[in-house]
Design a protein around this motif. Structure first.
Motif, PDB file in Angstrom:
ATOM      1  N   PHE A  53       0.798  -1.224   0.000  1.00 39.45           N
ATOM      2  CA  PHE A  53       0.000   0.000   0.000  1.00 39.45           C
ATOM      3  C   PHE A  53       0.830   1.274   0.000  1.00 39.45           C
ATOM      4  O   PHE A  53       0.360   2.303  -0.485  1.00 39.45           O
ATOM      5  CB  PHE A  53      -0.964   0.005   1.187  1.00 39.45           C
ATOM      6  CG  PHE A  53      -2.028  -1.040   1.052  1.00 39.45           C
ATOM      7  CD1 PHE A  53      -2.861  -1.060  -0.040  1.00 39.45           C
ATOM      8  CD2 PHE A  53      -2.172  -2.010   2.022  1.00 39.45           C
ATOM      9  CE1 PHE A  53      -3.841  -2.017  -0.173  1.00 39.45           C
ATOM     10  CE2 PHE A  53      -3.152  -2.984   1.896  1.00 39.45           C
ATOM     11  CZ  PHE A  53      -3.987  -2.983   0.803  1.00 39.45           C
ATOM     12  N   GLU A  80       1.671   1.357  -3.946  1.00 42.90           N
ATOM     13  CA  GLU A  80       0.443   2.145  -4.075  1.00 42.90           C
ATOM     14  C   GLU A  80      -0.702   1.326  -4.678  1.00 42.90           C
ATOM     15  O   GLU A  80      -1.408   1.754  -5.590  1.00 42.90           O
ATOM     16  CB  GLU A  80       0.697   3.399  -4.894  1.00 42.90           C
ATOM     17  CG  GLU A  80       1.708   4.330  -4.259  1.00 42.90           C
ATOM     18  CD  GLU A  80       2.049   5.517  -5.130  1.00 42.90           C
ATOM     19  OE1 GLU A  80       1.735   5.497  -6.340  1.00 42.90           O
ATOM     20  OE2 GLU A  80       2.635   6.464  -4.598  1.00 42.90           O
ATOM     21  N   ARG A 117      -3.666   0.386  -3.464  1.00 42.70           N
ATOM     22  CA  ARG A 117      -5.029   0.903  -3.318  1.00 42.70           C
ATOM     23  C   ARG A 117      -5.329   1.971  -4.370  1.00 42.70           C
ATOM     24  O   ARG A 117      -6.391   1.954  -4.995  1.00 42.70           O
ATOM     25  CB  ARG A 117      -5.230   1.482  -1.919  1.00 42.70           C
ATOM     26  CG  ARG A 117      -6.640   2.023  -1.723  1.00 42.70           C
ATOM     27  CD  ARG A 117      -6.864   2.538  -0.328  1.00 42.70           C
ATOM     28  NE  ARG A 117      -6.842   1.426   0.599  1.00 42.70           N
ATOM     29  CZ  ARG A 117      -6.322   1.467   1.820  1.00 42.70           C
ATOM     30  NH1 ARG A 117      -5.765   2.569   2.257  1.00 42.70           N
ATOM     31  NH2 ARG A 117      -6.350   0.421   2.600  1.00 42.70           N
ATOM     32  N   GLU A 118      -4.401   2.886  -4.571  1.00 39.13           N
ATOM     33  CA  GLU A 118      -4.636   3.949  -5.551  1.00 39.13           C
ATOM     34  C   GLU A 118      -4.725   3.388  -6.961  1.00 39.13           C
ATOM     35  O   GLU A 118      -5.573   3.800  -7.753  1.00 39.13           O
ATOM     36  CB  GLU A 118      -3.511   4.998  -5.476  1.00 39.13           C
ATOM     37  CG  GLU A 118      -3.540   5.831  -4.216  1.00 39.13           C
ATOM     38  CD  GLU A 118      -2.911   5.137  -3.014  1.00 39.13           C
ATOM     39  OE1 GLU A 118      -2.272   4.068  -3.191  1.00 39.13           O
ATOM     40  OE2 GLU A 118      -3.087   5.640  -1.894  1.00 39.13           O
ATOM     41  N   LEU A 147      -5.607   0.318  -7.885  1.00 36.99           N
ATOM     42  CA  LEU A 147      -6.838  -0.447  -8.061  1.00 36.99           C
ATOM     43  C   LEU A 147      -8.066   0.453  -8.102  1.00 36.99           C
ATOM     44  O   LEU A 147      -9.038   0.146  -8.788  1.00 36.99           O
ATOM     45  CB  LEU A 147      -6.987  -1.478  -6.954  1.00 36.99           C
ATOM     46  CG  LEU A 147      -6.080  -2.701  -7.065  1.00 36.99           C
ATOM     47  CD1 LEU A 147      -6.254  -3.608  -5.872  1.00 36.99           C
ATOM     48  CD2 LEU A 147      -6.352  -3.458  -8.349  1.00 36.99           C
ATOM     49  N   THR A 148      -8.025   1.558  -7.371  1.00 36.70           N
ATOM     50  CA  THR A 148      -9.147   2.488  -7.405  1.00 36.70           C
ATOM     51  C   THR A 148      -9.304   3.090  -8.793  1.00 36.70           C
ATOM     52  O   THR A 148     -10.421   3.315  -9.253  1.00 36.70           O
ATOM     53  CB  THR A 148      -8.946   3.611  -6.368  1.00 36.70           C
ATOM     54  OG1 THR A 148      -8.763   3.011  -5.088  1.00 36.70           O
ATOM     55  CG2 THR A 148     -10.127   4.537  -6.311  1.00 36.70           C
ATOM     56  N   ILE A 189     -13.209  -3.086  -5.735  1.00 43.66           N
ATOM     57  CA  ILE A 189     -12.120  -3.111  -4.755  1.00 43.66           C
ATOM     58  C   ILE A 189     -12.239  -4.319  -3.832  1.00 43.66           C
ATOM     59  O   ILE A 189     -11.271  -5.027  -3.598  1.00 43.66           O
ATOM     60  CB  ILE A 189     -12.091  -1.798  -3.949  1.00 43.66           C
ATOM     61  CG1 ILE A 189     -11.748  -0.630  -4.852  1.00 43.66           C
ATOM     62  CG2 ILE A 189     -11.115  -1.872  -2.797  1.00 43.66           C
ATOM     63  CD1 ILE A 189     -10.364  -0.656  -5.416  1.00 43.66           C
ATOM     64  N   PHE A 192      -9.628  -7.248  -3.006  1.00 41.39           N
ATOM     65  CA  PHE A 192      -8.967  -7.257  -1.700  1.00 41.39           C
ATOM     66  C   PHE A 192      -9.227  -8.518  -0.879  1.00 41.39           C
ATOM     67  O   PHE A 192      -8.342  -8.987  -0.175  1.00 41.39           O
ATOM     68  CB  PHE A 192      -9.345  -6.029  -0.882  1.00 41.39           C
ATOM     69  CG  PHE A 192      -8.567  -4.811  -1.241  1.00 41.39           C
ATOM     70  CD1 PHE A 192      -7.225  -4.894  -1.558  1.00 41.39           C
ATOM     71  CD2 PHE A 192      -9.158  -3.572  -1.261  1.00 41.39           C
ATOM     72  CE1 PHE A 192      -6.487  -3.778  -1.897  1.00 41.39           C
ATOM     73  CE2 PHE A 192      -8.431  -2.436  -1.596  1.00 41.39           C
ATOM     74  CZ  PHE A 192      -7.095  -2.549  -1.919  1.00 41.39           C
TER      75      PHE A 192
END
Length: 132
Positions: free
Chosen positions: A70, A74, A76-77, A79-80, A87, A91
């Motif tokens: 993360f 990065e 999360r960013e 995948l967003t 998501i 996850f």
């Protein structure tokens, strides 16, 4: 705690935040109790039983893995941007895969040796005390 149930969205619930937290504890306790009660004692699933004995290694190493994923990668960013509505679908399997990977014996052996150090020291002290 970190989540004190006081945010802008639930400001009107502030006088009841203690009851809200107590309710969360209540639901968590009885959910865990329900899972334990339906789990058979006599049936063992070999891989899952082995994973259950190595939870310390998962607990110790998971922060490192998530920090790399993360913070440095990065995830999360990324995948967003790539999959904004999926998501959780990404996850949950990722978390299960990381848990299974970190519960391999390869990760738990160093921790087992580390946890035996105090036991070995006590045994040596006891042996020295017994010698005349």
């Amino acid at each position: 705690g970190r989540n004190n149930y006081y945010t802008e969205q639930i400001r009107s619930y502030f006088p009841y935040s203690f009851l809200l937290r107590l309710g969360c504890y209540f639901v968590s306790f009885f959910s865990g109790l329900a899972i334990i009660s339906v789990t058979p004692n006599h049936t063992k699933i070999p891989y899952i039983s082995a994973m259950g004995t190595r939870t310390v290694s998962v607990y110790v190493y998971h922060y490192i893995v998530f920090y790399v994923l993360f913070t440095h990668l990065e995830l999360r960013e990324r995948l967003t941007v790539l999959l904004p509505d999926m998501i959780l679908i990404v996850f949950v399997p990722l978390a299960l895969a990381i848990t299974m990977f970190l519960s391999l014996k390869w990760f738990s052996e160093p921790l087992e040796k580390l946890m035996l150090i105090p036991v070995n020291i006590r045994l040596k002290i006891k042996q020295k005390a017994q010698k005349p």
